[in-house]
Design a protein around this motif. Structure first.
Motif, short mmCIF file in Angstrom:
data_model
loop_
_atom_site.label_atom_id
_atom_site.label_comp_id
_atom_site.label_asym_id
_atom_site.label_seq_id
_atom_site.Cartn_x
_atom_site.Cartn_y
_atom_site.Cartn_z
N ALA A 10 -19.78 -3.74 -29.30
CA ALA A 10 -20.69 -3.54 -28.16
C ALA A 10 -19.92 -3.48 -26.84
O ALA A 10 -20.48 -3.04 -25.83
CB ALA A 10 -21.73 -4.65 -28.12
N ASP A 11 -18.67 -3.91 -26.83
CA ASP A 11 -17.87 -3.82 -25.60
C ASP A 11 -17.34 -2.40 -25.37
O ASP A 11 -16.54 -2.16 -24.48
CB ASP A 11 -16.73 -4.84 -25.59
CG ASP A 11 -15.65 -4.58 -26.63
OD1 ASP A 11 -15.64 -3.52 -27.28
OD2 ASP A 11 -14.79 -5.46 -26.81
N GLU A 12 -17.80 -1.46 -26.21
CA GLU A 12 -17.48 -0.04 -26.09
C GLU A 12 -16.02 0.27 -26.40
O GLU A 12 -15.45 1.23 -25.87
CB GLU A 12 -17.89 0.50 -24.72
CG GLU A 12 -19.37 0.33 -24.45
CD GLU A 12 -19.79 0.84 -23.08
OE1 GLU A 12 -18.94 1.29 -22.29
OE2 GLU A 12 -21.00 0.78 -22.82
N THR A 13 -15.41 -0.53 -27.29
CA THR A 13 -14.05 -0.26 -27.74
C THR A 13 -14.01 -0.23 -29.25
O THR A 13 -14.87 -0.79 -29.93
CB THR A 13 -13.03 -1.30 -27.24
OG1 THR A 13 -13.32 -2.57 -27.83
CG2 THR A 13 -13.02 -1.41 -25.72
N ILE A 14 -12.97 0.42 -29.76
CA ILE A 14 -12.65 0.42 -31.19
C ILE A 14 -11.33 -0.32 -31.33
O ILE A 14 -10.38 -0.04 -30.59
CB ILE A 14 -12.51 1.85 -31.72
CG1 ILE A 14 -13.84 2.59 -31.60
CG2 ILE A 14 -12.02 1.84 -33.17
CD1 ILE A 14 -13.73 4.07 -31.86
N GLY A 15 -11.28 -1.27 -32.23
CA GLY A 15 -10.03 -1.99 -32.48
C GLY A 15 -9.42 -1.56 -33.79
O GLY A 15 -10.12 -1.20 -34.73
#
Length: 91
Positions: free
Chosen positions: A72-77
């Motif tokens: 939901a933080d708008e990143t892909i790890g």
């Protein structure tokens, strides 16, 4: 039969088996990814933490060496599935 896999402190949004079936990864509203041994149910790594929001999805790479997470933080790890080290943050 595996016992329940316990550890997350909030709702779980995604669960995946590794391609070879040896690991289970899960992503949660508690902002962590957890990785278990699919045969024993024991956690294989400490909780993977880096996202600032809930984890909506987890997936393994085709060879099982990486775990990908969408948050939901708008990143892909991108995480090393053996060490738990976040190898590449994608924005």
């Amino acid at each position: 039969m595996l016992p329940p896999l316990l550890g997350h402190d909030d709702g779980i949004y995604s669960v995946k088996f590794s391609p070879d079936g040896s690991k289970i990864a899960s992503g949660s509203d508690d902002k962590t990814i957890r990785v278990w041994n699919a045969s024993t149910g024991l956690e294989m790594l400490p909780p993977l933490r880096s996202h600032d929001g809930r984890i909506y999805s987890v997936a393994f790479s085709h060879d099982g060496s990486k775990i990908l997470s969408g948050s939901a933080d708008e990143t892909i790890g991108v995480w090393d599935a053996s060490t738990g080290v976040r190898t590449l943050p994608l924005l």
